[in-house]
Design a protein around this motif. Structure first.
Motif: not given
Ligand code: G6P
Ligand code: ZN
Length: 542
Positions: A11, A33, A27, A14
């Motif tokens: 991702f 994630y 999210r 981050q």
């Protein structure tokens, strides 16, 4: 035990901010994630394998699920012992303390501090290092870099005990889980720092003299243990002390805007003598007295001036520190005490190396954070106890303590104006302000000003950070600081910090906003706010 290696893709968002990774719960619930971020930490801190790890959070929505994921990934990454606050609860200072106390190689703190909680709110995760301090910028950069390259993460498929089942549990051959009472060790720590019998006498001398607002967040049980069980206060001194997953829909930030109801309780003739409030994860504090909130900048300076009342600090103050936007009230006291006062960038982590090196024992920030070297995070309860201890020792009111202080050291009138902007507007304002620093000196709105962009070199590590905020100084003791908030999850928040120093023999009884009005106008002009953003009314005055 089966360890699954799960393929993933990176991702791009981050990058941990000043206080860890904060994003919406939605999210964090997206597949992979949370796992990606956790694995990026394990990959960046190889020491965690074979070591002890602390886990706990502020109890917000998603806290338990995230803790379970963390435990499974910690087992898969070779952690040998996990210490978990029961029900996955630990206030931020309690977690930092456990990391140090247990000699852990680090700790994961599940919190988005004061950001709203609940399914539509925010969640957060931050990694603290050995000793309990926040990760350095170098480490968070490494974690971020890793998160951009991650291809797989590891998770152990094992049954977990109930997270509130205090005691020892074997999770695998090489890893055990110790579930501990989240409150006791921290309450013991508080008892070691203060004269509890003296505070108890002060507290019990008049019913209703103290109120504590836990804002439906993590500090409720901590406050109950300390103020009620150990100090013998009445249960009615606790407000909003049963933690809720969504903080009852509120914004658990102890400041005059988000805790306006609490501050209003001190406006009446029969107001309590002292009020304290703490935030979502228990690291911030607000101090209130009859008719007024104590500016966090003054609170820090006053604790410094009266540190001899506090057993944990008495006779051992070698240095102090404040974040750059925090008023210079602390500097004045440090100078009188003949000790150094360090000016660091915003963010508690910048205090860590100074604390570790024994160069400072007290530090704080305008953002309602105050602490000593008893722990490597700011500590809301500690600050409130410090005020109780000072009032008990001097047998005086909040007003008397403040006025005696200003009479001796002068006053630094201080306020922060926040402006909610779009990211583009935020960047445009900062770019405009940069032009002033290029010139160094300028004349604006009838003032002679010096301008600079704040840089800091850590005296211990030698690491330098630049562009930490823009400062304008007037020739008459005024200061304006501009920076963009590092903790928001949407758009940009421009923070404008206004400060006017007034000497001890001048008038320190004036109205704050009246004194700061000229600087407020100057700030708008310097930032060209009307032209760049249209609106000039602050969204919050704190
Ligand atoms: C967090 C950090 C503090 C810092 C504050 C600044 O609370 O723990 O150390 O002062 O953020 O927030 P801001 O939104 O101004 O970047
Ligand atoms: Zn916090």
């Amino acid at each position: 035990m089966t360890i699954k290696v799960i393929e993933t893709t990176p991702f791009s968002d981050q990058k941990p901010g000043t206080a860890g990774l904060r994003e919406s719960v939605a999210r964090f619930r997206e597949p992979h994630y949370l796992n990606n971020f956790i694995q990026s930490v394990f990959d960046s801190v190889p020491d965690l394998a074979g070591a002890r790890l602390v886990i706990g959070g502020d109890g917000r929505h998603f806290n338990r699920e995230a803790a379970q994921t963390l435990i499974r990934m910690a087992v898969a990454n070779g952690v040998s012992e996990i210490i978990l606050g029961a029900d996955a609860i630990l206030s931020t200072p309690a977690a930092a303390h456990l990391v140090a106390l247990e000699g852990a190689a680090g700790g994961f703190l599940l919190t988005a501090s004061h950001n709203p909680g609940g399914p539509d709110g925010d969640f957060g995760i931050k990694f603290n290092v050995r000793g309990g301090g926040q990760a350095s910028a170098e480490l968070t950069d490494r974690i971020h870099a890793r998160s951009l390259q991650i291809r797989e993460y590891r998770e152990a498929h094992i049954p977990l005990p109930r997270l509130d089942d205090i005691g020892l549990h074997s999770l695998s051959e090489g890893c055990r889980l110790r579930i501990v009472d989240p409150v006791n060790a921290h309450a013991d720590l508080m008892e070691s720092q203060f004269d509890f019998p003296a505070i108890a006498r002060w507290l019990q001398a008049r019913p209703g003299r103290f109120l504590f607002d836990a804002m439906h967040a993590v500090t409720g049980p901590y406050a109950r243990e300390v103020f009620v069980r150990r100090l013998g206060g009445d249960d009615s001194l606790l407000l909003n002390a049963s933690p809720r997953e969504d903080f009852a829909g509120g914004h658990p930030d102890p400041n005059p805007v988000d805790a306006a109801d609490f501050v209003a309780r001190f406006a009446t003739a029969d107001a309590p003598d002292l009020g304290g409030a703490s935030d979502g994860d228990g690291d911030r504090n607000m101090i209130v007295g009859p008719g007024r909130m104590v500016s966090p900048c003054d609170s820090l300076a006053i604790i410094c001036a009266n540190h001899d009342c506090i057993p944990g600090l008495a006779g051992r103050l070698k240095g102090v520190a404040r974040s750059m936007p925090t008023s210079r009230a602390l500097d004045t006291v440090a100078q009188a005490l003949g000790i150094p006062c360090h000016e660091t960038p915003t963010g508690w982590r910048f205090f860590a190396s100074l604390l570790d090196a024994g160069q400072i024992q007290l530090c704080g920030e305008e953002s309602f954070g105050t602490s000593s070297d008893h722990v490597r995070e700011k500590d809301g309860l500690w600050a409130v106890l410090a005020w109780m201890q000072m009032l008990a020792s001097h047998n005086c009111s909040v007003d008397e303590l403040l006025e005696r202080h200003w009479q001796r050291f002068g006053r630094h009138y201080f306020v922060r104006h926040d402006h909610a902007l779009s990211s583009e507007q935020g960047d445009a304002v900062m770019a405009h302000l940069d032009q002033h620093t290029d010139r160094g000196r300028l004349t604006l709105g009838g003032y002679e000003l010096s301008a600079d962009s704040f840089s800091y070199t850590d005296p211990i590590s030698g690491h330098t950070v630049t562009r930490q905020g823009i400062r304008l100084h007037t020739d008459t003791g005024g200061r304006i600081v501009f920076r963009l908030s590092g903790t928001g999850t949407q758009g940009a928040t421009l923070r404008i910090y206004l400060e006017q120093a007034v000497a001890a023999d001048a008038d320190w009884r004036q109205d704050r906003d009246g004194v700061l009005e000229p600087l407020s106008r100057l700030a708008l002009e310097a930032a060209n706010l009307r032209k760049l953003c249209g609106e000039t009314t602050p969204t919050a005055v704190i």
